[in-house]
Design a protein around this motif. Structure first.
Motif, PDB file in Angstrom:
ATOM      1  N   GLU A 168      30.144  56.485  33.404  1.00  0.00           N
ATOM      2  CA  GLU A 168      30.017  57.199  31.900  1.00  0.00           C
ATOM      3  C   GLU A 168      30.757  58.248  31.805  1.00  0.00           C
ATOM      4  OE1 GLU A 168      25.676  57.884  31.738  1.00  0.00           O
ATOM      5  OE2 GLU A 168      25.270  55.969  31.407  1.00  0.00           O
ATOM      6  N   ASN A 169      32.149  58.115  32.231  1.00  0.00           N
ATOM      7  CA  ASN A 169      33.242  59.471  32.158  1.00  0.00           C
ATOM      8  C   ASN A 169      34.578  58.982  31.416  1.00  0.00           C
ATOM      9  OD1 ASN A 169      35.080  61.483  32.841  1.00  0.00           O
ATOM     10  ND2 ASN A 169      33.695  62.194  34.212  1.00  0.00           N
ATOM     11  N   PRO A 170      34.693  59.183  30.278  1.00  0.00           N
ATOM     12  CA  PRO A 170      35.641  58.776  29.693  1.00  0.00           C
ATOM     13  C   PRO A 170      37.039  59.369  30.085  1.00  0.00           C
ATOM     14  CG  PRO A 170      34.176  59.147  27.727  1.00  0.00           C
ATOM     15  CD  PRO A 170      33.526  59.560  29.153  1.00  0.00           C
ATOM     16  N   GLN A 171      37.023  60.505  30.332  1.00  0.00           N
ATOM     17  CA  GLN A 171      38.086  61.238  30.979  1.00  0.00           C
ATOM     18  C   GLN A 171      38.866  60.423  32.133  1.00  0.00           C
ATOM     19  OE1 GLN A 171      37.643  64.974  32.653  1.00  0.00           O
ATOM     20  NE2 GLN A 171      39.604  65.620  32.138  1.00  0.00           N
ATOM     21  N   VAL A 172      37.896  60.564  33.014  1.00  0.00           N
ATOM     22  CA  VAL A 172      38.377  59.784  34.386  1.00  0.00           C
ATOM     23  C   VAL A 172      38.872  58.166  34.043  1.00  0.00           C
ATOM     24  CG1 VAL A 172      37.550  58.979  36.516  1.00  0.00           C
ATOM     25  CG2 VAL A 172      36.684  61.106  35.940  1.00  0.00           C
ATOM     26  N   SER A 173      37.861  57.473  33.265  1.00  0.00           N
ATOM     27  CA  SER A 173      38.341  56.118  32.886  1.00  0.00           C
ATOM     28  C   SER A 173      39.585  55.840  32.257  1.00  0.00           C
ATOM     29  CB  SER A 173      37.291  55.361  32.164  1.00  0.00           C
ATOM     30  OG  SER A 173      35.909  55.477  32.914  1.00  0.00           O
ATOM     31  N   MET A 174      39.856  56.531  31.242  1.00  0.00           N
ATOM     32  CA  MET A 174      41.126  56.691  30.720  1.00  0.00           C
ATOM     33  C   MET A 174      42.460  57.075  31.636  1.00  0.00           C
ATOM     34  SD  MET A 174      40.630  55.936  27.389  1.00  0.00           S
ATOM     35  CE  MET A 174      39.445  55.950  26.133  1.00  0.00           C
TER      36      MET A 174
END
Length: 659
Positions: free
Chosen positions: A204-210
Motif C-alpha cells: 500500500e505504498n505508491p512511493q516505494v512501489s514506483m
C-alpha cells in the motif's frame, strides 16, 4: 525448590571475582539453557538477566565474555513470550543496540541475533526500533559487514515495518538501495529476508512501489528478478513472497493489471498456492494475497476464476483437515485443526473478490457444493475474522439481482444476517448493514420478512452511530426500505427515526449521510396521498430543512436532490399550499430556474410544472401568483435554451398557461 537450587549456582558464578571463571560460568549457562524452557524461566526468576546485561555493557569485560552474554540472552529470548517480556523490562534493547557500536564483528552478530529474536516476538513493540534516530542509519551501514548481519537486519526490518510511517523512515534511509543487491546474494537466507523486506516496504505504498519498478540489480530490473523468484523450481516460501511483492506493487499502481508479469506469472503462482498439495499456511497466504490482487480488477477476477478450477479448489478449504486427512505427523494435524478457521476465512475472502463484479462468476460460486450453507454457517462462527470474511463474501454475492431473488431467498440468508447485526464489532456491522441495503431493494423477496423482524428500529439505531460508515448504511437501508413502500412502513420509519434525528442527519458533516437522508426524504414523499399525509404532520419542519439546505454552502448534487423533494411536495394535493404560501421558498425556486447549472434549472422547473398543472384544483390562482413573480418571463427565456431538455420543459410549462 530443587530445580531452583540447581539453577542458583549458575547465577552465583556470574558474580565470581575471577573474570576467567565468570566466562566459564556464562558458557556453562549457555549449554544448560539450550532447548530447556524450565531452566530458562528459573534463571530469569533468579535474576540472571540484569547481571548478564551488566557484564555485556562493562568496558572491562572481554569481547569474548560480552559475546557469550549476548548468546545466552538470545537463548533466553527463544523461550516463551513471558521470557521476552522479562528481557524487555530489564531494558535489553538499548543495551544490545549500544553493543552494535563495537568494532568486533562476532559480538555485533551475537547482538543482532538476539535483537532479531526479540523483535520477531509478538510482545515486542516495533516502536522500540525507531526511538533513537541514529539506530536505522547505523543498521544500514552494518548491512555490508557479513552474511549474518544482512540476514538478521533484514529480518528485523521486515518485522518492525508496520504502516506508512515506518516505511517512510526506512525508505528515506536508503533501504531500497541498500537491500536490493542482497537479492542476488549467494545465501538463500539473505535473499529470502531481503525479499520479505521488499514485500512489507511496498505494501500500500505508491512511493516505494514506483521506486522499485526502476531499480536495477546487476543490470536487471527488480520486477524481473521477482518473476524469476516466482518460478516453480524455487522454494515455496520464495515463490509466495515474490508474488506478494509483485501484487503489492500492482495494487500501489506501479505495475499495470494487464502486465504479463501479473497475468502470466503472479496470478498463476498464487492460484498454485491454493492447491491441496500445499501446507495450510501456504494455502491461506496464497488465497488472501490473490484476493487482494484481483479485488479491484474485473479482468483479473475473470482470469482467476477459470485458472486451474480455482472455484472448486477453494471448496476443499472447508473440508480440511478431516478425519481422513492423510496427515501422519500428529503435531501437524494438531496444528492444522487449531488453524482450520484461517482456511475458511481465506476462502471467503477470495470468493468475495472473485464475485465482486461478474454475474457469471457469482453464479458459479453459489452453485459450488453447499456454498450458501457454508456462508450461513460462517456467519455464526466464534472467530470474528471468519464472521467478517463470511459477511464480506455474502455482501459481494448480494450485488446480484438474480441471486437476491433465488439463492438468498431459498436459504433465508436474512435471518442469520439480522442476528449478526444485533451485537457485532463495527467492522462487521459496516459490511453486514451494507448487505442489508441490498436485501431491502424493492425487487428483493427478503424485504418483507426483514421488515417484520424489527429492522426499522435496528437501522434507526445505526443512524445514531459515531461511525459515519454506519450512519450512511443505516440511512441508505431506510431509503431502500421506503422506496415505493406502503404508507404504514413510511409512518413506521418516521416514527422510529423521529423528526429530531432526521434533521440532525440533514445537517451531518458527512456528505454521503446528507445525500442518503435526502434520498430517504424523497422516497417518503412519493405518491400523492403519502405526500399529503406526511406534510400534514411534518410539513413545517420539512419546509424549514429544505430552506436551510437551499441557503447553505452545498454541492450541486445536494441542492438538486433538495429541489426534487420540493417538486414531490408540489405534486401533493394539499401539500402544494405549503410551497405557495411560503414566498421565501418560491423566490428560491425562481432563483434556481436562472442558475448557471442545468441540473438545478431542471429540478426547479419540475417544481414549477407541478404547481401550475392545469387539471388540478386551484391551478388558476397558482398560475397567476407565479406570473406576477416573473416566472412566465423566465419560462419564455428558457424556451430558447440551447439545452434541449430545458427547452422542452419550458415549452410544456408555457402550454399550461395557454390551455
Amino acid at each position: 525448590m530443587e530445580v531452583t537450587a540447581s539453577s542458583r549456582h549458575y547465577v552465583d558464578r556470574l558474580f565470581d571475582p575471577d573474570p576467567q571463571r565468570v566466562l566459564q560460568g556464562v558458557i556453562d549457562m549457555k549449554n544448560a539453557v539450550i532447548g530447556n524452557n524450565k531452566q530458562k524461566a528459573n534463571l530469569i526468576v533468579l535474576g540472571a538477566v540484569p547481571r548478564l546485561l551488566y557484564l555485556l555493557q562493562q568496558e572491562t569485560s572481554s569481547t569474548e565474555l560480552k559475546t557469550e552474554c549476548a548468546v545466552v540472552l538470545g537463548s533466553l529470548a527463544m523461550g516463551t513470550e513471558n521470557n521476552v517480556k522479562s528481557l524487555l523490562d530489564c531494558h535489553i534493547i538499548p543495551a544490545l543496540l549500544q553493543g552494535l557500536l563495537s568494532p568486533d564483528l562476532k559480538f555485533i552478530e551475537a547482538c543482532l541475533r538476539c535483537l532479531r529474536t526479540i523483535f520477531t516476538s509478538p510482545v515486542t513493540p516495533e516502536e522500540l526500533l525507531y526511538t533513537d534516530a541514529t539506530v536505522i542509519p547505523h543498521l544500514m551501514a552494518l548491512l555490508s559487514r557479513s552474511r549474518h548481519t544482512q540476514e538478521y537486519i533484514c529480518q528485523i526490518f521486515s518485522h518492525c515495518c508496520k504502516g506508512p510511517d515506518h516505511q517512510t523512515i526506512l525508505f528515506n534511509h536508503g533501504a531500497v538501495q541498500n537491500i536490493a543487491h542482497l537479492l542476488t546474494s549467494l545465501s538463500y537466507k539473505v535473499r529470502m529476508q531481503a525479499l520479505k523486506c521488499f514485500s512489507v516496504l511496498a505494501f500500500e505504498n505508491p512511493q516505494v512501489s514506483m521506486t522499485l519498478v526502476n531499480v536495477l540489480v546487476d543490470g536487471e530490473l527488480l520486477p524481473q528478478i521477482f518473476v524469476k523468484m516466482l518460478q516453480r523450481d524455487k522454494p515455496i516460501e520464495m515463490q509466495l513472497t515474490s508474488a506478494k511483492c509483485l501484487t503489492y506493487m500492482c495494487r500501489a499502481g506501479a505495475i499495470r493489471t494487464d502486465d504479463n508479469c501479473i497475468v502470466l506469472k503472479t496470478l498463476p503462482c498464487l492460484v498454485r498456492m491454493c492447491s491441496k498439495e500445499r501446507l495450510l499456511e501456504e494455502r491461506v497466504e496464497g488465497a488472501e494475497t490473490l484476493a487482494y490482487l484481483i479485488e479491484p480488477d474485473v479482468e483479473l477476477q475473470r482470469i482467476a476464476s477459470i485458472t486451474d478450477h480455482l472455484i472448486a479448489m477453494l471448496a476443499d478449504y472447508f473440508k480440511y483437515p478431516s478425519s481422513v486427512s492423510a496427515i501422519t505427523d500428529i503435531k501437524r494435524l494438531d496444528h492444522d485443526l487449531k488453524h482450520a478457521h484461517e482456511l475458511r476465512q481465506a476462502a471467503f475472502k477470495l470468493y468475495a473478490s472473485l464475485g465482486a463484479n461478474d454475474e457469471d462468476i457469482r453464479k458459479k460460486i453459489i452453485e459450488t457444493e453447499n456454498m450458501m450453507d457454508r456462508i450461513v454457517t460462517g456467519l455464526s462462527e466464534s472467530s470474528v475474522k471468519v464472521r467478517l470474511a463470511a459477511v464480506r463474501c455474502l455482501h459481494s454475492l448480494s450485488r446480484s439481482v438474480q441471486q437476491l431473488r433465488t439463492s438468498f431467498q431459498d436459504h433465508a440468508v436474512w435471518k442469520p444476517l439480522m442476528k449478526v447485526l444485533q451485537n457485532a464489532p463495527d467492522e462487521i456491522l459496516v459490511v453486514a448493514s451494507s448487505m442489508l441495503c441490498n436485501l431491502l431493494l424493492e425487487f428483493s423477496p427478503s424485504k418483507e420478512p426483514i421488515l417484520e423482524s424489527g429492522a426499522v428500529e435496528l437501522l434507526c439505531g445505526l443512524t445514531q452511530s459515531e461511525n459515519p460508515a454506519l450512519r450512511v448504511n443505516g440511512i441508505w437501508a431506510l431509503m431502500n426500505m421506503a422506496f415505493q413502500a406502503e404508507q404504514k412502513i413510511k409512518a413506521d420509519i418516521l416514527r422510529s427515526l423521529s423528526t429530531e434525528q432526521l434533521f440532525r442527519l440533514l445537517s451531518d458533516s458527512d456528505l454521503n449521510v446528507l445525500m442518503k437522508t435526502l434520498g430517504l426524504l424523497r422516497n417518503l414523499l412519493s405518491t400523492r396521498p403519502h405526500i399529503d399525509k406526511i406534510m400534514s404532520t411534518h410539513g413545517k419542519q420539512i419546509m424549514q430543512a429544505v430552506t436551510l439546505i437551499l441557503e447553505g454552502e452545498h454541492d450541486i448534487e445536494v441542492k438538486e436532490q433538495t429541489l426534487c423533494i420540493l417538486a414531490n411536495i408540489a405534486d401533493g394535493t394539499t401539500a402544494k399550499e405549503l410551497i405557495m404560501t411560503n414566498d421565501d421558498v418560491l423566490q428560491k425556486i425562481k432563483y434556481y430556474m436562472g442558475h448557471s447549472h442545468v441540473k438545478l434549472q431542471l429540478a426547479a422547473m419540475f417544481c414549477i410544472s407541478n404547481l401550475i398543472w392545469n387539471e388540478e384544483e386551484g391551478s388558476q390562482e397558482r398560475q397567476d401568483k407565479l406570473r406576477d413573480m416573473g416566472i412566465v418571463d423566465i419560462l419564455h427565456k428558457l424556451s430558447q435554451s440551447p439545452d434541449s431538455s430545458l427547452c422542452d420543459k419550458a415549452k410544456t410549462a408555457l402550454q399550461q398557461y395557454l390551455a
